[in-house]
Write a protein that holds these residues in place. Structure first.
Motif, PDB file in Angstrom:
ATOM      1  N   MET A   1       0.836  -1.184   0.000  1.00  0.00           N
ATOM      2  CA  MET A   1       0.000   0.000   0.000  1.00  0.00           C
ATOM      3  C   MET A   1       0.879   1.244   0.000  1.00  0.00           C
ATOM      4  O   MET A   1       1.771   1.386   0.818  1.00  0.00           O
ATOM      5  CB  MET A   1      -0.886  -0.007   1.253  1.00  0.00           C
ATOM      6  CG  MET A   1      -1.798   1.178   1.335  1.00  0.00           C
ATOM      7  SD  MET A   1      -2.935   1.026   2.728  1.00  0.00           S
ATOM      8  CE  MET A   1      -2.244   2.250   3.802  1.00  0.00           C
ATOM      9  N   LYS A   2       0.632   2.131  -0.937  1.00  0.00           N
ATOM     10  CA  LYS A   2       1.387   3.371  -1.043  1.00  0.00           C
ATOM     11  C   LYS A   2       0.768   4.415  -0.116  1.00  0.00           C
ATOM     12  O   LYS A   2      -0.440   4.564  -0.049  1.00  0.00           O
ATOM     13  CB  LYS A   2       1.366   3.854  -2.483  1.00  0.00           C
ATOM     14  CG  LYS A   2       2.279   5.011  -2.724  1.00  0.00           C
ATOM     15  CD  LYS A   2       2.338   5.342  -4.200  1.00  0.00           C
ATOM     16  CE  LYS A   2       3.278   6.503  -4.413  1.00  0.00           C
ATOM     17  NZ  LYS A   2       3.367   6.848  -5.819  1.00  0.00           N
ATOM     18  N   ILE A   3       1.629   5.119   0.617  1.00  0.00           N
ATOM     19  CA  ILE A   3       1.162   6.155   1.531  1.00  0.00           C
ATOM     20  C   ILE A   3       1.456   7.509   0.904  1.00  0.00           C
ATOM     21  O   ILE A   3       2.590   7.789   0.512  1.00  0.00           O
ATOM     22  CB  ILE A   3       1.853   6.042   2.910  1.00  0.00           C
ATOM     23  CG1 ILE A   3       1.538   4.684   3.538  1.00  0.00           C
ATOM     24  CG2 ILE A   3       1.426   7.165   3.817  1.00  0.00           C
ATOM     25  CD1 ILE A   3       2.204   4.449   4.864  1.00  0.00           C
ATOM     26  N   ASN A   4       0.434   8.385   0.828  1.00  0.00           N
ATOM     27  CA  ASN A   4       0.645   9.687   0.204  1.00  0.00           C
ATOM     28  C   ASN A   4       1.350  10.648   1.152  1.00  0.00           C
ATOM     29  O   ASN A   4       1.538  10.374   2.327  1.00  0.00           O
ATOM     30  CB  ASN A   4      -0.665  10.265  -0.331  1.00  0.00           C
ATOM     31  CG  ASN A   4      -1.645  10.648   0.767  1.00  0.00           C
ATOM     32  OD1 ASN A   4      -1.257  11.047   1.860  1.00  0.00           O
ATOM     33  ND2 ASN A   4      -2.920  10.550   0.469  1.00  0.00           N
ATOM     34  N   SER A   5       1.748  11.801   0.627  1.00  0.00           N
ATOM     35  CA  SER A   5       2.557  12.750   1.394  1.00  0.00           C
ATOM     36  C   SER A   5       1.832  13.302   2.614  1.00  0.00           C
ATOM     37  O   SER A   5       2.474  13.586   3.629  1.00  0.00           O
ATOM     38  CB  SER A   5       3.029  13.887   0.494  1.00  0.00           C
ATOM     39  OG  SER A   5       1.930  14.592  -0.032  1.00  0.00           O
ATOM     40  N   GLU A   6       0.508  13.450   2.546  1.00  0.00           N
ATOM     41  CA  GLU A   6      -0.245  13.924   3.715  1.00  0.00           C
ATOM     42  C   GLU A   6      -0.164  12.910   4.848  1.00  0.00           C
ATOM     43  O   GLU A   6       0.017  13.274   6.007  1.00  0.00           O
ATOM     44  CB  GLU A   6      -1.705  14.176   3.361  1.00  0.00           C
ATOM     45  CG  GLU A   6      -1.924  15.386   2.498  1.00  0.00           C
ATOM     46  CD  GLU A   6      -3.375  15.548   2.072  1.00  0.00           C
ATOM     47  OE1 GLU A   6      -4.219  14.708   2.452  1.00  0.00           O
ATOM     48  OE2 GLU A   6      -3.656  16.519   1.364  1.00  0.00           O
ATOM     49  N   LYS A   7      -0.304  11.649   4.508  1.00  0.00           N
ATOM     50  CA  LYS A   7      -0.225  10.605   5.531  1.00  0.00           C
ATOM     51  C   LYS A   7       1.175  10.527   6.116  1.00  0.00           C
ATOM     52  O   LYS A   7       1.344  10.358   7.321  1.00  0.00           O
ATOM     53  CB  LYS A   7      -0.651   9.250   4.955  1.00  0.00           C
ATOM     54  CG  LYS A   7      -2.129   9.176   4.665  1.00  0.00           C
ATOM     55  CD  LYS A   7      -2.514   7.848   4.078  1.00  0.00           C
ATOM     56  CE  LYS A   7      -3.973   7.828   3.700  1.00  0.00           C
ATOM     57  NZ  LYS A   7      -4.352   6.583   3.038  1.00  0.00           N
ATOM     58  N   ILE A   8       2.179  10.670   5.274  1.00  0.00           N
ATOM     59  CA  ILE A   8       3.560  10.655   5.750  1.00  0.00           C
ATOM     60  C   ILE A   8       3.788  11.815   6.714  1.00  0.00           C
ATOM     61  O   ILE A   8       4.364  11.636   7.787  1.00  0.00           O
ATOM     62  CB  ILE A   8       4.551  10.714   4.567  1.00  0.00           C
ATOM     63  CG1 ILE A   8       4.497   9.405   3.776  1.00  0.00           C
ATOM     64  CG2 ILE A   8       5.971  10.995   5.057  1.00  0.00           C
ATOM     65  CD1 ILE A   8       5.244   9.442   2.458  1.00  0.00           C
ATOM     66  N   ALA A   9       3.304  13.006   6.353  1.00  0.00           N
ATOM     67  CA  ALA A   9       3.464  14.178   7.221  1.00  0.00           C
ATOM     68  C   ALA A   9       2.754  13.959   8.555  1.00  0.00           C
ATOM     69  O   ALA A   9       3.276  14.331   9.617  1.00  0.00           O
ATOM     70  CB  ALA A   9       2.924  15.426   6.526  1.00  0.00           C
TER      71      ALA A   9
END
Length: 83
Positions: free
Chosen positions: A1-9
């Motif tokens: 599952m790829k995590i987008n930049s908002e989730k990473i932040a």
């Protein structure tokens, strides 16, 4: 599952909050791990924002830090903000 930049932040902000609380209580990673049912290496990954965690892990972290779970979420996060 790829995590987008908002989730990473968000994960990074959450991790920094956990680290701050741990350091304020003068606990090492191993000491915090002894206070809850999470391996110290997993706590390290959480603090670095590398681990997407479950609700049960949040409860364990709160228990280990002796804070209410909502305290773990007391950090600034703006999903619209760009890095």
């Amino acid at each position: 599952m790829k995590i987008n930049s908002e989730k990473i932040a968000f994960l990074q902000g959450f991790g920094k909050r956990v680290q701050l609380l741990r350091e304020e209580k003068q606990l090492s990673l191993r000491q915090l791990a002894q206070n809850c049912e999470i391996d110290y290496s997993d706590i390290s990954k959480i603090e670095k924002g590398l681990r997407n965690i479950q609700m049960s892990t949040i409860v364990e972290l709160a228990k280990g830090l002796d804070v209410a779970p909502k305290i773990l979420f007391d950090f600034d996060f703006d999903p619209q903000e760009k890095n």
